[in-house]
Motif scaffolding. Sequence first.
Motif, PDB file in Angstrom:
ATOM      1  N   VAL A 572       0.854  -1.188   0.000  1.00 49.79           N
ATOM      2  CA  VAL A 572       0.000   0.000   0.000  1.00 49.79           C
ATOM      3  C   VAL A 572       0.889   1.237   0.000  1.00 49.79           C
ATOM      4  O   VAL A 572       1.648   1.456   0.925  1.00 49.79           O
ATOM      5  CB  VAL A 572      -0.901   0.005   1.247  1.00 49.79           C
ATOM      6  CG1 VAL A 572      -1.849   1.203   1.205  1.00 49.79           C
ATOM      7  CG2 VAL A 572      -1.691  -1.282   1.335  1.00 49.79           C
ATOM      8  N   SER A 573       0.803   2.050  -0.990  1.00 55.83           N
ATOM      9  CA  SER A 573       1.640   3.240  -1.026  1.00 55.83           C
ATOM     10  C   SER A 573       1.158   4.246  -0.006  1.00 55.83           C
ATOM     11  O   SER A 573      -0.002   4.249   0.396  1.00 55.83           O
ATOM     12  CB  SER A 573       1.589   3.872  -2.424  1.00 55.83           C
ATOM     13  OG  SER A 573       0.336   4.479  -2.636  1.00 55.83           O
ATOM     14  N   ALA A 574       2.075   5.084   0.433  1.00 55.85           N
ATOM     15  CA  ALA A 574       1.711   6.100   1.417  1.00 55.85           C
ATOM     16  C   ALA A 574       0.632   7.019   0.867  1.00 55.85           C
ATOM     17  O   ALA A 574      -0.259   7.455   1.588  1.00 55.85           O
ATOM     18  CB  ALA A 574       2.949   6.897   1.804  1.00 55.85           C
ATOM     19  N   VAL A 575       0.717   7.300  -0.435  1.00 53.30           N
ATOM     20  CA  VAL A 575      -0.260   8.213  -1.018  1.00 53.30           C
ATOM     21  C   VAL A 575      -1.663   7.625  -0.933  1.00 53.30           C
ATOM     22  O   VAL A 575      -2.624   8.285  -0.521  1.00 53.30           O
ATOM     23  CB  VAL A 575       0.105   8.526  -2.484  1.00 53.30           C
ATOM     24  CG1 VAL A 575      -0.976   9.388  -3.126  1.00 53.30           C
ATOM     25  CG2 VAL A 575       1.458   9.226  -2.559  1.00 53.30           C
ATOM     26  N   SER A 576      -1.804   6.325  -1.300  1.00 54.70           N
ATOM     27  CA  SER A 576      -3.136   5.721  -1.227  1.00 54.70           C
ATOM     28  C   SER A 576      -3.583   5.543   0.204  1.00 54.70           C
ATOM     29  O   SER A 576      -4.781   5.578   0.496  1.00 54.70           O
ATOM     30  CB  SER A 576      -3.137   4.361  -1.939  1.00 54.70           C
ATOM     31  OG  SER A 576      -2.279   3.449  -1.273  1.00 54.70           O
ATOM     32  N   ALA A 577      -2.612   5.366   1.133  1.00 54.54           N
ATOM     33  CA  ALA A 577      -2.975   5.160   2.536  1.00 54.54           C
ATOM     34  C   ALA A 577      -3.622   6.384   3.131  1.00 54.54           C
ATOM     35  O   ALA A 577      -4.527   6.281   3.955  1.00 54.54           O
ATOM     36  CB  ALA A 577      -1.735   4.788   3.340  1.00 54.54           C
ATOM     37  N   VAL A 578      -3.176   7.556   2.719  1.00 47.01           N
ATOM     38  CA  VAL A 578      -3.733   8.775   3.320  1.00 47.01           C
ATOM     39  C   VAL A 578      -4.813   9.410   2.445  1.00 47.01           C
ATOM     40  O   VAL A 578      -5.437  10.383   2.849  1.00 47.01           O
ATOM     41  CB  VAL A 578      -2.626   9.813   3.582  1.00 47.01           C
ATOM     42  CG1 VAL A 578      -1.640   9.292   4.591  1.00 47.01           C
ATOM     43  CG2 VAL A 578      -1.936  10.232   2.295  1.00 47.01           C
ATOM     44  N   SER A 579      -5.049   8.826   1.263  1.00 51.81           N
ATOM     45  CA  SER A 579      -6.062   9.415   0.394  1.00 51.81           C
ATOM     46  C   SER A 579      -7.461   9.289   0.983  1.00 51.81           C
ATOM     47  O   SER A 579      -8.353  10.053   0.636  1.00 51.81           O
ATOM     48  CB  SER A 579      -6.025   8.735  -0.986  1.00 51.81           C
ATOM     49  OG  SER A 579      -6.354   7.355  -0.852  1.00 51.81           O
ATOM     50  N   ALA A 580      -7.618   8.304   1.872  1.00 50.73           N
ATOM     51  CA  ALA A 580      -8.922   8.100   2.498  1.00 50.73           C
ATOM     52  C   ALA A 580      -9.162   9.036   3.667  1.00 50.73           C
ATOM     53  O   ALA A 580     -10.255   9.036   4.240  1.00 50.73           O
ATOM     54  CB  ALA A 580      -9.048   6.648   2.971  1.00 50.73           C
ATOM     55  N   VAL A 581      -8.162   9.835   4.024  1.00 50.39           N
ATOM     56  CA  VAL A 581      -8.307  10.706   5.186  1.00 50.39           C
ATOM     57  C   VAL A 581      -9.473  11.673   5.005  1.00 50.39           C
ATOM     58  O   VAL A 581     -10.257  11.912   5.932  1.00 50.39           O
ATOM     59  CB  VAL A 581      -6.995  11.467   5.452  1.00 50.39           C
ATOM     60  CG1 VAL A 581      -7.222  12.596   6.451  1.00 50.39           C
ATOM     61  CG2 VAL A 581      -5.939  10.509   5.960  1.00 50.39           C
ATOM     62  N   SER A 582      -9.609  12.235   3.812  1.00 53.01           N
ATOM     63  CA  SER A 582     -10.690  13.205   3.602  1.00 53.01           C
ATOM     64  C   SER A 582     -12.054  12.555   3.811  1.00 53.01           C
ATOM     65  O   SER A 582     -12.978  13.191   4.331  1.00 53.01           O
ATOM     66  CB  SER A 582     -10.603  13.800   2.187  1.00 53.01           C
ATOM     67  OG  SER A 582     -10.681  12.757   1.220  1.00 53.01           O
ATOM     68  N   ASN A 583     -12.184  11.273   3.438  1.00 54.64           N
ATOM     69  CA  ASN A 583     -13.458  10.575   3.641  1.00 54.64           C
ATOM     70  C   ASN A 583     -13.720  10.309   5.112  1.00 54.64           C
ATOM     71  O   ASN A 583     -14.881  10.188   5.520  1.00 54.64           O
ATOM     72  CB  ASN A 583     -13.457   9.247   2.876  1.00 54.64           C
ATOM     73  CG  ASN A 583     -13.438   9.445   1.380  1.00 54.64           C
ATOM     74  OD1 ASN A 583     -13.969  10.429   0.873  1.00 54.64           O
ATOM     75  ND2 ASN A 583     -12.826   8.512   0.666  1.00 54.64           N
ATOM     76  N   ALA A 584     -12.654  10.192   5.907  1.00 59.05           N
ATOM     77  CA  ALA A 584     -12.821   9.901   7.330  1.00 59.05           C
ATOM     78  C   ALA A 584     -13.115  11.152   8.143  1.00 59.05           C
ATOM     79  O   ALA A 584     -13.596  11.046   9.278  1.00 59.05           O
ATOM     80  CB  ALA A 584     -11.557   9.224   7.860  1.00 59.05           C
ATOM     81  N   ARG A 585     -12.852  12.336   7.564  1.00 56.83           N
ATOM     82  CA  ARG A 585     -12.972  13.561   8.357  1.00 56.83           C
ATOM     83  C   ARG A 585     -14.413  13.845   8.779  1.00 56.83           C
ATOM     84  O   ARG A 585     -14.662  14.273   9.910  1.00 56.83           O
ATOM     85  CB  ARG A 585     -12.423  14.749   7.561  1.00 56.83           C
ATOM     86  CG  ARG A 585     -10.913  14.860   7.610  1.00 56.83           C
ATOM     87  CD  ARG A 585     -10.457  16.294   7.337  1.00 56.83           C
ATOM     88  NE  ARG A 585      -9.023  16.381   7.438  1.00 56.83           N
ATOM     89  CZ  ARG A 585      -8.185  16.303   6.409  1.00 56.83           C
ATOM     90  NH1 ARG A 585      -8.676  16.126   5.193  1.00 56.83           N
ATOM     91  NH2 ARG A 585      -6.890  16.389   6.578  1.00 56.83           N
ATOM     92  N   GLN A 586     -15.359  13.614   7.880  1.00 57.35           N
ATOM     93  CA  GLN A 586     -16.744  13.956   8.203  1.00 57.35           C
ATOM     94  C   GLN A 586     -17.291  13.103   9.346  1.00 57.35           C
ATOM     95  O   GLN A 586     -17.839  13.643  10.315  1.00 57.35           O
ATOM     96  CB  GLN A 586     -17.636  13.831   6.955  1.00 57.35           C
ATOM     97  CG  GLN A 586     -19.090  14.220   7.192  1.00 57.35           C
ATOM     98  CD  GLN A 586     -19.242  15.637   7.718  1.00 57.35           C
ATOM     99  OE1 GLN A 586     -18.533  16.551   7.292  1.00 57.35           O
ATOM    100  NE2 GLN A 586     -20.164  15.835   8.657  1.00 57.35           N
ATOM    101  N   PRO A 587     -17.170  11.771   9.277  1.00 50.30           N
ATOM    102  CA  PRO A 587     -17.662  10.983  10.431  1.00 50.30           C
ATOM    103  C   PRO A 587     -16.905  11.296  11.715  1.00 50.30           C
ATOM    104  O   PRO A 587     -17.489  11.238  12.802  1.00 50.30           O
ATOM    105  CB  PRO A 587     -17.464   9.533   9.996  1.00 50.30           C
ATOM    106  CG  PRO A 587     -16.523   9.566   8.845  1.00 50.30           C
ATOM    107  CD  PRO A 587     -16.721  10.885   8.178  1.00 50.30           C
TER     108      PRO A 587
END
Length: 956
Positions: A572-587
């Motif tokens: 898992v690349s670091a870029v893909s690992a943190v790309s989901a951060v924006s989706n996690a911010r709202q919940p």
Amino acid sequence: MQGRDAELRRIELMLDDALRGESGALLLHGEAGIGKTALLEHAAARAQGLRVLRVEGIESEMELGFSGLHQLFLPVLQVLDRLPAPQAQALRSVFGLVDAPVRDRLTVALAALSVLAEAAADMPLLCLVDDVQWLDQPSVDVLAFAARRLRAEGVAMLFAARGDSPGGTARALPRLHVTGIDRTAAAALLPGLAPPVAERIIDQAHGNPLALRELSAALTPAQRSGQLGPLALPEAPSALPSRLQEALAERIHRLPEATRRILAVAAADDTGDLAAVLAAAARTGGSVDDLAPAERAGLLAVSGAGLRFRHPLVRFAAYRGAPLAERIAAHRALAETLDGAGHAHRRAWHLAAAATGPDERVAAELERVAEWAGSRQAMASASAAYERAAQLTADPALRARRLIGAAQRASEAGQDERCGALADQVPQPLQDPGMAADFARVRAVVELGFGSPARAARILAEGADATAAERPDKLPVLLTDAVHAAFATGDAALIAQIAARAPALPVLAVPSHAFADTAATRREDGDAAADGDATADGVSAAPAASAVPTVSAVPAVSAVSAVSAVSAVSAVSAVSAVSAVSNARQPLAELVADCDRTEVSLMDRLMTGHYCHLLADHATAHRVASAAVAHCRDRGVGGWLPTTLHLLAQVELALGRRDDARSHATEALRLADYYDLHHRVAHLRALLAVLAAARGEEDRTRELADRALEYTRPRGVGRGTSDALWALGLLDLGSGQGQRALDRLAAARDAAGHPLMARHLLPDLVEAAVRAGRPERAQAPAEALAACADALRQPAIGAQSRRCRALIGPDTRAEEHYLAALDLHPADDGFERARTELLYGEWLRRQRRKLDARDRLRAALERFDRVGARPWVRRARTELRAAGGHHDPALAADSPIARLSPQEREVVRLAATGATNREIATQLLLSPRTVGHHLYRAFPKLGIGSRTQLADLLNG
């Protein structure tokens, strides 16, 4: 006291210390009859000027929670009025003086400490606790807690326990092994025996004083005179105390039958109340006259105050020597005698001892005893009552419920092995889904304490799967507990797979988004393997096409599966690992809002703090973690306090508030040790090792890290392993061991298991690679850190990323990155800012800009000095000298608190906030007098005369 000179000197020193206002504790241990009780009696006889409190453990009273503590404190109960209200209320409740629950056993322990301190303020105390092995466990826990924390109160505590190596709660007490006396001293105890007979008795007794007396007393007059010769004794010596028991049994057997019956009643009784014993004996045809032969034989003493066996072994022999029918009759008679409401617990246990088969009436009484004990935090006693109730229960479902209750209370008492044994007895399968959910939580607790957190998480998730349809109300707690356990593994795929079971549940939505990439990677990894291949623990993998893989598909944590987990995560690349951060911010924002405006569960609050910390919103994480700690303190939820304090300390470390982090982690470690939370203890040792490493405390760092790794590595506690390795790597980095630091930090990154969970390691990895002359190994962590900085948008992460880009990039842009990093560093994170200034100063010196370098290096040196980072101070001083500068130590921001011992430092730090001695004592688990003693010693070291000067001194 023949042959006991060394033991007597040790005891008399303790008594002298108590008279001078110093406290001490000592555990005497050795085989039965070796002389422990006699040493306690000697101490009582020599205790002029001290008030003597004493309690004797009684085997039949072991399950009555706090009965021993009550007996010990009876003479000083009046001091309860001087205690803080919550502490006084807790003791009155556990003693049955008021009908109110106790929320936390730590309050009881602190109350006991306060009682001893307050009573000693009137007159120094000698506390004698005999037969610890037969004292009820809640009392042992509380007394050992107090004994370890008494310092300057004038309390001497002497414990005696059977066994060559006593364990349990008393294991941390100073101890003295009482062994046999020599042959000369033994001979002095055998007057009137023919020499050959005396020699034979000495050989038989192996230096055991009680055995010498009892074996001698068991001889007939002819044998004493030697007329029959020594061969009348056994040819081969038997093991003690069995041979001793035989001698005592022989003496009891010589008594009249009526006397033996009343001795059985007295031995079954646990109060020593003469009136109660006689009333019960009357129900079996006995009377007070029947006691006389036993008195004349020296087996017991009777007075108006009560009845007491001369030695616990006499009680044991009198009880075990009675036929079963007589023992049952004795317990039944005592139950009928103890008919008042105040004796309900003792009556229930006597009825249970008299039961010979299932009896629902008695089982129900014991269940009520268990509920009462549980409400008073006497969890070991509650567990024992539930277990005995289950043994008397015929209905399988009801028996299962009571066994689960016994296992739950055993877990809460820190008896994880016993919890597991009780769980193994629960009849399967469980038809009731709610009971099955409770059982899953019990099994997970045992697994988390003794096995792997990954298996604990699987147990909980499988329990959720099994109960979801019929008991959806159980899902949130099962899955939240499962995610919490999974976080300890560092296995992001496991976290994501658990969260995917209920992604609409707010507390699971964040990890469902944040780790979605690893769940996909794990599924792809599963596709590559043969369908149904066995995993490391023999569990078949589920087909990869499953929309939500079952937890059984996740391999157990082992050497094999850990490697495969690292391989999966490395894909898992670091870029893909943190790309989901924006989706996690709202919940996450919704969770934080719920924590701020509504009453959420403690676990929801705890996980919200973890998520904020994971996504580097440390300011919010600190607010949430502080609220969780306050929740535990205010509501007396002591068992969870170490976990919430651990989170708070982690966040404070990330914020650069290292003194606060050290203080809270130290408090958490004390509490986790008290509650026997071995899993949390390991995590906290690793965190304290990181803090010690930055200060250059090499021995302490290695000790803490090594002890943490002993626990975490074999159990697959990835995050704990990562922190311990981080500490060792940071220690190496500070001392200039670049390659060794790089190897350790790379191992720490692999153990963390996911770029988000390894984010805090990336700056150290970059610097270690550069210092090791391996710039190619700095590139990947620098890119990962840059991706994290872009996704997380937090100034502290951005500062670290720009510093690393300066390290590995071309010189033409290095200064731009260093200056940008210094602009981004938060003002209160002195350590990280100092590291940037040090590296910037080194770069300036290499560019031959020595004047500019000196300014940066001097600033770095002073910041490192301020936070006590000694290896980094040395590095900065060396660089400053190389740049042609010098540093006057008198100009450094030297912290006066460094002159104090660790305990003095904590007391002074709290006193500077305005906390009273009593408030400090409650937080640091000390007595108020010990707090005053520490302040008295600290003030001269600090050059001040009162606590009003502390705040200015420490903030100056």
